[in-house]
Motif scaffolding. Structure first.
Motif, mmCIF file in Angstrom:
data_model
loop_
_atom_site.group_PDB
_atom_site.id
_atom_site.type_symbol
_atom_site.label_atom_id
_atom_site.label_comp_id
_atom_site.label_asym_id
_atom_site.label_seq_id
_atom_site.Cartn_x
_atom_site.Cartn_y
_atom_site.Cartn_z
ATOM 1 N N UNK A 125 -30.098 17.772 26.560
ATOM 2 C CA UNK A 125 -31.287 16.931 26.403
ATOM 3 C C UNK A 125 -30.830 15.569 25.922
ATOM 4 N N UNK A 126 -31.162 14.531 26.692
ATOM 5 C CA UNK A 126 -30.752 13.168 26.331
ATOM 6 C C UNK A 126 -31.985 12.287 26.177
ATOM 7 N N UNK A 127 -31.965 11.448 25.157
ATOM 8 C CA UNK A 127 -33.048 10.484 24.959
ATOM 9 C C UNK A 127 -32.438 9.113 24.723
ATOM 10 N N UNK A 128 -33.179 8.076 25.053
ATOM 11 C CA UNK A 128 -32.712 6.714 24.804
ATOM 12 C C UNK A 128 -31.547 6.314 25.673
ATOM 13 N N UNK A 129 -30.633 5.548 25.066
ATOM 14 C CA UNK A 129 -29.510 4.948 25.781
ATOM 15 C C UNK A 129 -28.196 5.502 25.243
ATOM 16 N N UNK A 130 -27.241 5.761 26.139
ATOM 17 C CA UNK A 130 -25.897 6.157 25.721
ATOM 18 C C UNK A 130 -25.052 4.894 25.595
ATOM 19 N N UNK A 131 -24.361 4.731 24.485
ATOM 20 C CA UNK A 131 -23.501 3.575 24.255
ATOM 21 C C UNK A 131 -22.108 4.049 23.857
ATOM 22 N N UNK A 132 -21.209 3.103 23.683
ATOM 23 C CA UNK A 132 -19.860 3.430 23.224
ATOM 24 C C UNK A 132 -19.810 3.717 21.730
ATOM 25 N N UNK A 133 -20.888 3.401 21.026
ATOM 26 C CA UNK A 133 -20.933 3.582 19.569
ATOM 27 C C UNK A 133 -21.693 4.870 19.263
ATOM 28 N N UNK A 134 -20.954 5.959 19.155
ATOM 29 C CA UNK A 134 -21.569 7.270 18.987
ATOM 30 C C UNK A 134 -20.987 7.995 17.788
ATOM 31 N N UNK A 135 -21.828 8.805 17.161
ATOM 32 C CA UNK A 135 -21.396 9.652 16.051
ATOM 33 C C UNK A 135 -21.774 11.082 16.411
ATOM 34 N N UNK A 136 -20.760 11.946 16.411
ATOM 35 C CA UNK A 136 -21.005 13.357 16.672
ATOM 36 C C UNK A 136 -21.383 14.004 15.348
ATOM 37 N N UNK A 137 -22.624 14.431 15.230
ATOM 38 C CA UNK A 137 -23.137 14.955 13.974
ATOM 39 C C UNK A 137 -22.623 16.373 13.681
ATOM 40 N N UNK A 138 -22.541 17.200 14.702
ATOM 41 C CA UNK A 138 -21.903 18.512 14.535
ATOM 42 C C UNK A 138 -21.481 19.031 15.903
ATOM 43 N N UNK A 139 -20.556 19.967 15.886
ATOM 44 C CA UNK A 139 -20.007 20.536 17.106
ATOM 45 C C UNK A 139 -19.558 21.956 16.827
ATOM 46 N N UNK A 140 -20.000 22.888 17.659
ATOM 47 C CA UNK A 140 -19.596 24.282 17.518
ATOM 48 C C UNK A 140 -19.495 24.880 18.920
ATOM 49 N N UNK A 141 -18.371 25.493 19.225
ATOM 50 C CA UNK A 141 -18.184 26.075 20.555
ATOM 51 C C UNK A 141 -19.053 27.321 20.710
ATOM 52 N N UNK A 142 -19.476 27.563 21.944
ATOM 53 C CA UNK A 142 -20.296 28.747 22.241
ATOM 54 C C UNK A 142 -19.410 29.992 22.264
ATOM 55 N N UNK A 143 -19.979 31.091 21.860
ATOM 56 C CA UNK A 143 -19.231 32.365 21.861
ATOM 57 C C UNK A 143 -19.392 33.091 23.151
#
Length: 89
Positions: free
Chosen positions: A71-89
């Motif tokens: 799900x994407x909203x707004x604009x994608x830019x080069x200035x991004x912060x990954x808030x959390x990341x967890x691989x699927x099991x």
């Protein structure tokens, strides 16, 4: 008579083999009937996109939940912060 029949079939074969049966090349393809496979998330993550390097104004986001479409909203830019990341099991 037989040679005339063979000649006629040969000409017909060349016409179809050389593209005589193709659609009009000026026509554009109809993308409404095209079926692309959906992108599936292989990780659970949330990214916030910012307007510039100061990271003060959020302009977009991307949320991915395992085995669902992103799900994407707004604009994608080069200035991004990954808030959390967890691989699927």
């Amino acid at each position: 008579m037989r040679s005339l029949l063979v000649l006629g079939l040969t000409v017909l074969g060349f016409q179809f083999g050389c593209g005589a049966g193709e659609a009009d090349p000026g026509m554009q393809s109809d993308l409404t009937s095209r079926e692309d496979s959906l992108v599936r998330c292989i990780a659970d993550y949330y990214i916030t996109y910012y307007s510039d390097a100061t990271y003060t104004t959020a302009v977009g986001s991307e949320r991915c939940t395992c085995n669902r479409t992103p799900t994407r909203t707004g604009v994608q830019t080069d200035f991004a912060v990954e808030n959390y990341y967890e691989e699927c099991l």
